[in-house]
Design a protein around this motif. Structure first.
Motif, short mmCIF file in Angstrom:
data_model
loop_
_atom_site.label_atom_id
_atom_site.label_comp_id
_atom_site.label_asym_id
_atom_site.label_seq_id
_atom_site.Cartn_x
_atom_site.Cartn_y
_atom_site.Cartn_z
N PHE A 188 6.65 30.89 47.55
CA PHE A 188 7.92 31.15 47.98
C PHE A 188 8.92 29.86 47.96
O PHE A 188 8.13 28.87 48.32
N ASP A 189 9.83 29.56 47.68
CA ASP A 189 10.45 28.26 47.58
C ASP A 189 11.96 28.37 48.32
O ASP A 189 12.94 28.59 47.72
N ALA A 211 21.40 30.44 50.38
CA ALA A 211 21.03 31.88 50.57
C ALA A 211 20.89 32.61 49.25
O ALA A 211 20.07 33.53 48.49
N GLN A 212 22.01 32.52 48.20
CA GLN A 212 22.00 33.06 47.04
C GLN A 212 21.06 32.73 46.22
O GLN A 212 20.35 33.23 45.36
N ALA A 213 20.74 31.32 46.40
CA ALA A 213 19.75 31.02 45.26
C ALA A 213 18.23 30.96 45.85
O ALA A 213 17.15 31.04 45.21
N MET A 214 18.12 31.24 47.00
CA MET A 214 16.68 31.61 47.55
C MET A 214 16.35 33.31 47.53
O MET A 214 15.08 33.58 47.46
N GLY A 215 17.30 33.81 47.31
CA GLY A 215 16.92 35.31 47.14
C GLY A 215 15.98 35.80 46.41
O GLY A 215 15.04 36.80 46.60
N LEU A 216 15.76 35.31 45.11
CA LEU A 216 14.68 35.50 44.11
C LEU A 216 13.55 34.63 44.07
O LEU A 216 12.64 34.69 43.01
N GLU A 229 8.52 9.17 43.17
CA GLU A 229 9.70 9.10 44.26
C GLU A 229 10.08 10.39 44.22
O GLU A 229 10.65 11.00 43.22
N VAL A 230 10.35 11.05 45.53
CA VAL A 230 10.89 12.51 45.75
C VAL A 230 12.29 12.43 46.04
O VAL A 230 12.81 11.84 47.27
N ASN A 231 13.27 12.59 44.99
CA ASN A 231 14.56 12.66 45.22
C ASN A 231 14.99 13.97 45.68
O ASN A 231 16.45 14.16 45.84
N ASN A 232 14.26 15.16 45.40
CA ASN A 232 14.71 16.42 46.02
C ASN A 232 13.62 17.29 46.08
O ASN A 232 12.70 17.48 45.28
N THR A 233 13.23 17.50 47.33
CA THR A 233 12.15 18.35 47.57
C THR A 233 12.03 19.69 47.14
O THR A 233 11.31 20.76 46.90
N ASP A 234 13.31 20.00 46.20
CA ASP A 234 13.27 21.37 45.75
C ASP A 234 13.07 21.29 44.04
O ASP A 234 12.93 22.08 43.30
N ALA A 235 12.20 20.37 43.86
CA ALA A 235 11.77 19.78 42.38
C ALA A 235 10.14 19.81 42.73
O ALA A 235 9.64 18.91 42.15
N VAL A 290 -2.00 24.69 28.42
CA VAL A 290 -0.81 25.19 28.41
C VAL A 290 -0.37 25.42 29.90
O VAL A 290 -1.23 25.69 30.64
N SER A 291 0.89 24.96 30.17
CA SER A 291 1.48 25.00 31.47
C SER A 291 2.42 26.23 31.10
O SER A 291 3.28 26.11 30.51
N MET A 292 2.73 26.93 32.43
CA MET A 292 3.94 27.91 32.64
C MET A 292 4.38 27.92 33.85
O MET A 292 3.73 27.88 34.89
N ALA A 293 5.56 27.77 34.09
CA ALA A 293 6.35 27.72 35.15
C ALA A 293 7.65 28.28 35.28
O ALA A 293 8.48 28.11 34.16
N THR A 294 8.17 28.57 36.30
CA THR A 294 9.42 28.69 36.43
C THR A 294 10.13 27.44 37.09
O THR A 294 10.37 27.54 38.36
N LEU A 295 10.41 26.48 36.10
CA LEU A 295 10.58 25.20 36.52
C LEU A 295 11.89 24.67 36.90
O LEU A 295 12.45 24.28 37.90
N THR A 296 12.91 25.10 35.99
CA THR A 296 14.37 24.47 36.13
C THR A 296 15.22 25.56 35.97
O THR A 296 15.37 26.44 35.10
N GLY A 297 16.54 25.55 36.60
CA GLY A 297 17.66 26.35 36.41
C GLY A 297 18.40 25.61 34.98
O GLY A 297 18.99 26.54 34.59
N ALA A 298 17.97 24.36 34.60
CA ALA A 298 18.54 23.98 33.48
C ALA A 298 18.14 24.97 32.12
O ALA A 298 18.93 24.91 31.38
#
Length: 461
Positions: free
Chosen positions: A232-233, A242-247, A305-311, A333-341
């Motif tokens: 969970f993130d 909240a909207q971004a945390m729901g999923l 350097e941590v410029n965003n703890t959400d990354a 191979v790496s697989m991740a739900t990594l970026t909104g971009a």
């Protein structure tokens, strides 16, 4: 409910698949006796249309609409739409389905039988089962369906029941099933084992962070799969709205996908030394949480350097990738739900992937088309390397500016993937936002079938 074919066709209704342009000829020929019935029912052979045909003692068969070429191009599994419209029962394909798509459509039919019922009481849904079509490798299709079901189940389970400990238990169950070894490094032991980024991201949570390490096979080329297991993130101290945390229960979708792929590889007994690495954490908020502005030292020795703890996903993957490369795997191979971009770039359906291996890239695109598992190649664009170098440390986990977010994340991971023969990174969504034929709303596998088809060539199998 297992996603399997019907055992035989003695009692299965014959199913005729009709394209729109073929309906008239069928009604003038073999379907002439049913013309009035079909016309009265308004059957036009569109995708999602299905109709039982009357016989003397009950249904004599069934029709499944297959639409026209334009309509089929919009659906990944057109036949699955008809499967959902048919009454429960067993069916066998009689005519009309092109042989070159039979295996893919059979897979879509099995997918349409999936339901996540862990938290729902009531009777099982009546099944619409298909007899394996002639010429189809039924066992292979069932393995792919089982891998998809495993991935969907893991992603669909809420974080209260799929935290780091539960994800470890799911991995352990898979390892036990195939007599694979499993080692788990938890909590403070992550520091003594030099996995500091995994520890930093997960140390604020109620459940200890951990690295899950599965091994199967002792001969052949090395294949290592690394899956992001952020169960969970919250976003950490850079808290998500909240909207971004729901999923965010699906933020372990990378781990779920590599476990589904690993299950298939072990079932097929590839002659490889398979390794699966899953950093399993929860990115939580407490007095122990890592902070914006912190500078962390990775397993590889590079400072971040941590410029965003959400990354945080790229942080836990970095240590796992560095560990993987110490063995010099022939494929990584790496697989991740990594970026909104990535979602902004290609939406939820396409799985962007990055690789410098031209053969692997071509094979992934070919296998993706073959198995209706769409992927899209993105570049490790070297000129953007400067964007991930903040000056105060070796790397920046969240470059300012908002441009090329998926590419810069992939470049970050690439720094830790040196030493692998071939490396591919998948920035997946792992979620189906709207129901579609063969694809219910919820957790989803992405890139697994493409990888399953492409990796053997890369490994020289």
């Amino acid at each position: 409910m297992p996603l399997r074919f019907a055992p035989g066709d003695a009692d299965a209704l014959p199913l005729t698949v009709l394209e729109k342009e073929a309906l008239g000829a069928w009604l003038d020929g073999p379907g002439a006796a049913h013309r009035a019935w079909v016309e009265a029912a308004g059957f036009r052979a569109g995708i999602g249309e299905a109709l039982l045909l009357p016989g003397d003692d009950g249904p004599a068969g069934a029709l499944a609409g297959y639409g026209d070429r334009q309509a089929r191009a919009r659906e990944r599994f057109p036949l699955a739409a008809a499967a959902q419209a048919l009454p429960p029962g067993d069916y066998r394909l009689a005519e009309g389905l092109p042989a070159e798509v039979a295996e893919r459509e059979a897979l879509g039919w099995l997918f349409s039988g999936y339901a996540f019922t862990r938290y729902r009481k009531g009777p099982e849904r009546p099944a619409r089962r298909l007899v394996a079509p002639g010429g189809v490798d039924a066992a292979r299709v069932e393995r792919l369906a089982a891998a998809e079901a495993l991935t969907r189940d893991l992603v669909n389970t809420p974080a209260a029941d799929m935290g780091p400990a539960a994800l470890e238990a799911a991995a352990a169950a898979l390892a036990q099933r195939f007599a694979a070894s499993i080692e788990v490094t938890r909590g403070e032991a992550l520091l003594s084992e030099n996995l500091p980024l995994i520890h930093a991201v997960g140390r604020a949570a109620a459940e200890a962070p951990r690295l899950i390490d599965i091994r199967h096979g002792d001969v052949g080329p090395r294949l290592t799969l690394v899956g992001k297991g952020v169960c969970f993130d919250t976003g950490g101290l850079d808290l998500k709205p909240a909207q971004a945390m729901g999923l965010m229960k699906k933020d372990m979708g990378g781990a779920a996908n590599v476990l589904g792929l690993a299950q298939t590889i072990m079932e097929e007994d590839w002659p490889v030394r398979l390794r699966v690495l899953i950093p399993a954490v929860e990115n939580a908020v407490s007095a122990a949480a890592f902070r914006p502005g912190d500078i962390l030292t990775s397993r590889k020795g590079l400072t971040v350097e941590v410029n965003n703890t959400d990354a945080e996903g790229r942080l836990v993957l970095a240590d796992a990738l560095a560990l993987a490369c110490e063995e010099g795997p022939e494929a990584l191979v790496s697989m991740a739900t990594l970026t909104g971009a990535a979602r902004a770039a290609v939406g939820p359906d396409l799985a962007p992937f990055y690789t410098d291996d031209e053969g692997l890239a071509a094979a992934l695109s070919e296998q993706a088309a073959l198995w209706a598992d769409p992927v899209w190649r993105m570049p490790f664009h070297a000129p953007y390397e400067a964007m991930i170098e903040p000056g105060i440390a070796d790397l920046d986990n969240a470059p300012a500016g908002g441009f090329a977010g998926s590419i810069t994340a992939a470049l970050f991971l690439h720094r830790f993937a040196e030493g692998a023969g071939a490396y591919a990174h998948f920035d997946i969504y792992a979620w189906q936002p709207q129901p579609a034929p063969g694809r219910p709303k919820g957790g989803a596998a992405q890139g697994v079938r493409a990888l399953r088809g492409a990796l053997p060539g890369t490994l020289g199998l």
